[in-house]
Design a protein around this motif. Sequence first.
Motif, short mmCIF file in Angstrom:
data_model
loop_
_atom_site.label_atom_id
_atom_site.label_comp_id
_atom_site.label_asym_id
_atom_site.label_seq_id
_atom_site.Cartn_x
_atom_site.Cartn_y
_atom_site.Cartn_z
N ASN A 177 40.93 51.07 23.73
CA ASN A 177 41.98 51.67 24.54
C ASN A 177 43.22 52.00 23.71
N SER A 178 43.61 51.08 22.83
CA SER A 178 44.78 51.31 22.00
C SER A 178 44.58 52.50 21.07
N THR A 179 43.38 52.60 20.49
CA THR A 179 43.09 53.71 19.59
C THR A 179 43.13 55.04 20.33
N ALA A 180 42.44 55.10 21.47
CA ALA A 180 42.37 56.35 22.22
C ALA A 180 43.76 56.82 22.66
N LEU A 181 44.53 55.93 23.26
CA LEU A 181 45.80 56.34 23.83
C LEU A 181 46.86 56.57 22.76
N ALA A 182 46.83 55.78 21.69
CA ALA A 182 47.79 56.02 20.61
C ALA A 182 47.53 57.36 19.95
N LEU A 183 46.26 57.72 19.76
CA LEU A 183 45.94 59.00 19.14
C LEU A 183 46.30 60.17 20.06
N VAL A 184 46.04 60.04 21.35
CA VAL A 184 46.39 61.11 22.28
C VAL A 184 47.91 61.29 22.34
N LEU A 185 48.65 60.18 22.39
CA LEU A 185 50.10 60.28 22.41
C LEU A 185 50.62 60.91 21.12
N CYS A 186 50.02 60.52 20.00
CA CYS A 186 50.39 61.10 18.72
C CYS A 186 50.11 62.60 18.71
N TYR A 187 48.97 63.01 19.24
CA TYR A 187 48.64 64.43 19.33
C TYR A 187 49.65 65.19 20.18
N LEU A 188 50.04 64.60 21.30
CA LEU A 188 51.04 65.25 22.16
C LEU A 188 52.37 65.39 21.43
N MET A 189 52.74 64.39 20.66
CA MET A 189 53.97 64.47 19.87
C MET A 189 53.88 65.59 18.85
N LEU A 190 52.74 65.73 18.22
CA LEU A 190 52.56 66.79 17.23
C LEU A 190 52.60 68.17 17.90
N ARG A 191 52.04 68.26 19.08
CA ARG A 191 51.95 69.56 19.75
C ARG A 191 53.25 69.98 20.41
N PHE A 192 53.98 69.03 20.95
CA PHE A 192 55.15 69.38 21.75
C PHE A 192 56.48 69.10 21.06
N SER A 193 56.47 68.49 19.90
CA SER A 193 57.73 68.18 19.22
C SER A 193 57.93 69.12 18.05
N ARG A 194 59.20 69.44 17.77
CA ARG A 194 59.53 70.35 16.70
C ARG A 194 59.83 69.66 15.37
N PRO A 195 60.71 68.65 15.33
CA PRO A 195 61.14 68.11 14.04
C PRO A 195 59.97 67.51 13.25
N ARG A 196 59.79 67.97 12.01
CA ARG A 196 58.71 67.46 11.18
C ARG A 196 58.83 65.95 10.92
N PRO A 197 60.03 65.42 10.65
CA PRO A 197 60.13 63.96 10.45
C PRO A 197 59.61 63.17 11.64
N LEU A 198 59.87 63.66 12.85
CA LEU A 198 59.39 62.96 14.04
C LEU A 198 57.87 62.97 14.09
N LYS A 199 57.27 64.06 13.67
CA LYS A 199 55.81 64.13 13.66
C LYS A 199 55.23 63.15 12.64
N LEU A 200 55.84 63.06 11.47
CA LEU A 200 55.35 62.14 10.46
C LEU A 200 55.49 60.69 10.92
N VAL A 201 56.60 60.39 11.59
CA VAL A 201 56.80 59.03 12.11
C VAL A 201 55.73 58.72 13.17
N ALA A 202 55.45 59.70 14.04
CA ALA A 202 54.44 59.49 15.08
C ALA A 202 53.07 59.18 14.47
N ILE A 203 52.71 59.91 13.42
CA ILE A 203 51.42 59.67 12.77
C ILE A 203 51.39 58.27 12.14
N GLY A 204 52.44 57.93 11.43
CA GLY A 204 52.49 56.63 10.76
C GLY A 204 52.45 55.47 11.73
N VAL A 205 53.25 55.54 12.78
CA VAL A 205 53.29 54.45 13.77
C VAL A 205 51.94 54.32 14.48
#
Length: 277
Positions: A177-205
Amino acid sequence: MQHPTGQRASLRRLLSPRVGVLQGTTAGEGSGGNPASVGGGKRWVLWLAVAAAALSVVAAVGIYESLGEEDDLAAYDRPVLDFFALHRLSWLTPAVAAFTRIGSAPVLSVILLLLVGILCWRRRSLYPLLLLAGAAAASVLLTVVLKNALDRPRPPYDLAVPPFETSGSFPSGHTLNSTALALVLCYLMLRFSRPRPLKLVAIGVALIYIAAMGVSRLYLGAHWLTDVVSGWALGLLVAALAVVVDRLLLWRAPAVIVAPPAPGSGGESPGGDPVSA
């Protein structure tokens, strides 16, 4: 009272996977004003998700088949369990037990609702919540079905940290469950967020959280190694399928363009920045 046509348009905007804003342009004026360009169309994302889903199925099936023969990855189940049982630290164990509770359904749901709620509020759209909720439902259903169908015994209680769990051991539900939902949330951050640093932080976290959750289940003796690795694989499967669904909906849905705020209003348009896809 809002006109029914306006209500339908508002509902479409709230639920559409393709919500964007024209920054002082009209439809057709350059790439930013082209409704077809809002949301993008990166086909490689779809094929990458399909490949990830296929590989995760192959991995999970291979892991389960190794259990009967006790070879391949299954041969390391007992050595890994013994290693963590012998190397637990009195000061670390309570911290790991507290962390692993984040992977339980109630706690994880609250955290994800808060995070995706912020994303929905900034996008003025309910679509991220719907996609995450669908992935959560699929993840929980897959976990329950496999645990009940396979009914694999947990590691011995004398090598585990209480409180002990009685559900089936394969796969690790916390990890899946943690893997599935963390990856989906990360994907949504990548798709809907603009700042590149925020995307990198989302992937790392997301990656650190996924790895730490799986290791915490091994440290506490709640699961075998094969349970955790299969949880990672099946969590990736759920996330990959969510991405596939999103990309298909993205291409089929018409773009919903939200007019920019009137000059001098100082407000942000309901659609936010153009969707990054």
